[in-house]
Design a protein around this motif. Structure first.
Motif, mmCIF file in Angstrom:
data_model
loop_
_atom_site.group_PDB
_atom_site.id
_atom_site.type_symbol
_atom_site.label_atom_id
_atom_site.label_comp_id
_atom_site.label_asym_id
_atom_site.label_seq_id
_atom_site.Cartn_x
_atom_site.Cartn_y
_atom_site.Cartn_z
ATOM 1 N N GLU A 143 -48.688 25.343 24.533
ATOM 2 C CA GLU A 143 -49.818 24.431 24.655
ATOM 3 C C GLU A 143 -50.290 24.028 23.258
ATOM 4 O O GLU A 143 -50.094 24.754 22.281
ATOM 5 C CB GLU A 143 -50.944 25.095 25.446
ATOM 6 C CG GLU A 143 -50.566 25.351 26.906
ATOM 7 C CD GLU A 143 -51.715 25.913 27.715
ATOM 8 O OE1 GLU A 143 -52.835 26.060 27.149
ATOM 9 O OE2 GLU A 143 -51.505 26.202 28.906
ATOM 10 N N TYR A 144 -50.952 22.876 23.208
ATOM 11 C CA TYR A 144 -51.305 22.280 21.907
ATOM 12 C C TYR A 144 -52.274 23.126 21.085
ATOM 13 O O TYR A 144 -52.248 23.067 19.852
ATOM 14 C CB TYR A 144 -51.877 20.872 22.113
ATOM 15 C CG TYR A 144 -50.785 19.827 22.240
ATOM 16 C CD1 TYR A 144 -50.298 19.143 21.130
ATOM 17 C CD2 TYR A 144 -50.234 19.545 23.486
ATOM 18 C CE1 TYR A 144 -49.297 18.199 21.253
ATOM 19 C CE2 TYR A 144 -49.231 18.601 23.615
ATOM 20 C CZ TYR A 144 -48.757 17.934 22.500
ATOM 21 O OH TYR A 144 -47.746 17.008 22.614
ATOM 22 N N HIS A 145 -53.107 23.920 21.723
ATOM 23 C CA HIS A 145 -54.085 24.685 20.946
ATOM 24 C C HIS A 145 -53.412 25.754 20.075
ATOM 25 O O HIS A 145 -54.027 26.279 19.144
ATOM 26 C CB HIS A 145 -55.131 25.321 21.861
ATOM 27 C CG HIS A 145 -54.640 26.473 22.678
ATOM 28 N ND1 HIS A 145 -54.045 26.325 23.909
ATOM 29 C CD2 HIS A 145 -54.643 27.814 22.420
ATOM 30 C CE1 HIS A 145 -53.712 27.504 24.385
ATOM 31 N NE2 HIS A 145 -54.059 28.434 23.495
ATOM 32 N N ASN A 169 -46.245 19.449 26.714
ATOM 33 C CA ASN A 169 -46.542 20.596 25.856
ATOM 34 C C ASN A 169 -45.799 20.371 24.550
ATOM 35 O O ASN A 169 -44.742 19.729 24.545
ATOM 36 C CB ASN A 169 -46.087 21.912 26.495
ATOM 37 C CG ASN A 169 -47.000 22.351 27.634
ATOM 38 O OD1 ASN A 169 -48.199 22.149 27.576
ATOM 39 N ND2 ASN A 169 -46.405 22.935 28.681
ATOM 40 N N GLN A 195 -47.467 33.452 25.029
ATOM 41 C CA GLN A 195 -47.853 32.175 25.654
ATOM 42 C C GLN A 195 -46.887 31.048 25.296
ATOM 43 O O GLN A 195 -47.223 29.875 25.459
ATOM 44 C CB GLN A 195 -49.271 31.801 25.228
ATOM 45 C CG GLN A 195 -50.344 32.758 25.709
ATOM 46 C CD GLN A 195 -51.726 32.295 25.301
ATOM 47 O OE1 GLN A 195 -52.201 31.242 25.726
ATOM 48 N NE2 GLN A 195 -52.373 33.077 24.449
#
Length: 213
Positions: A143-145, A169, A195
């Motif tokens: 994910e981008y975060h 993603n 993750q």
């Protein structure tokens, strides 16, 4: 496949003058003997008016093909010294041609050996040497975060970030030295708290410039 080896950049040349004779060294990466022979013939055609077009090449993963040609110079004074330079530098899949335009001063056997050796070395230095390292392409999706942290860590690691693909993603394409795949996977898993989805791609050689000593 070798884990790594040294060769030259695609092509290059250098000219030097020794005792009024012009020596022009041509270097080319050649992966087959046919490529090497074609390269030699191209230089001979280009310099058909030269006194000599001497050549040498080393081909193959284990240097099984090694050839040297004096092209009219006294036996052992040109091709073999040129080949020895390739061996000394540990270069694979490399061909070199040294063209000579005679300047009127005879160099003698020792002088010829030094002239052809030094011209070969100069041409290789000008062309540039690369290390080809066998690498595994690793794809890391997340994910981008997580991007900022992971990208920064990868860029400051021993791994090579090839590209970032901005998809649903984000995906990082990272090159990892052959044999270090599991270590990389564990590192990314820890870094992202499990993750990230990691998949293995193809193996291929990645080139790194070698800085002259």
């Amino acid at each position: 496949m070798l884990e790594n080896y040294y060769t030259v950049k695609p092509e290059g040349s250098e000219e030097v003058t020794i005792q009024k004779s012009r020596f022009i060294g041509y270097v080319k990466r050649c992966e087959t003997e046919e490529e090497a022979q074609t390269f030699i013939q191209e230089i001979k055609k280009k310099h058909h008016d030269a006194n000599h077009n001497c050549s040498a090449y080393m081909i193959g993963e284990h240097d099984l093909i090694q050839k040297a040609n004096d092209d009219g110079e006294p036996s052992g004074t040109a091709g073999v010294p040129m080949l020895e330079v390739l061996k000394r530098k540990g270069l694979k899949d490399t061909a070199v041609v040294v063209t000579r335009y005679f300047g009127g001063i005879k160099l003698g056997a020792g002088g010829l050996i030094r002239a052809y050796s030094s011209t070969t070395s100069a041409a290789i230095e000008t062309t540039g040497i690369v290390k080809r390292q066998l690498m595994k392409e690793m794809k890391v999706k997340m994910e981008y975060h997580l991007l900022g942290k992971v990208e920064n860590e990868v860029r400051n690691s021993k791994y090579t970030l090839e590209t970032v693909n901005y998809l649903e993603n984000v995906e990082l394409i990272v090159y990892v030295e052959s044999g270090l795949e599991e270590e990389f996977e564990s590192w990314v898993t820890d870094l992202t708290s499990n993750q990230a989805a990691i998949t293995r791609g193809d193996s291929s050689y990645v080139e790194f410039d070698v800085t002259p000593e």
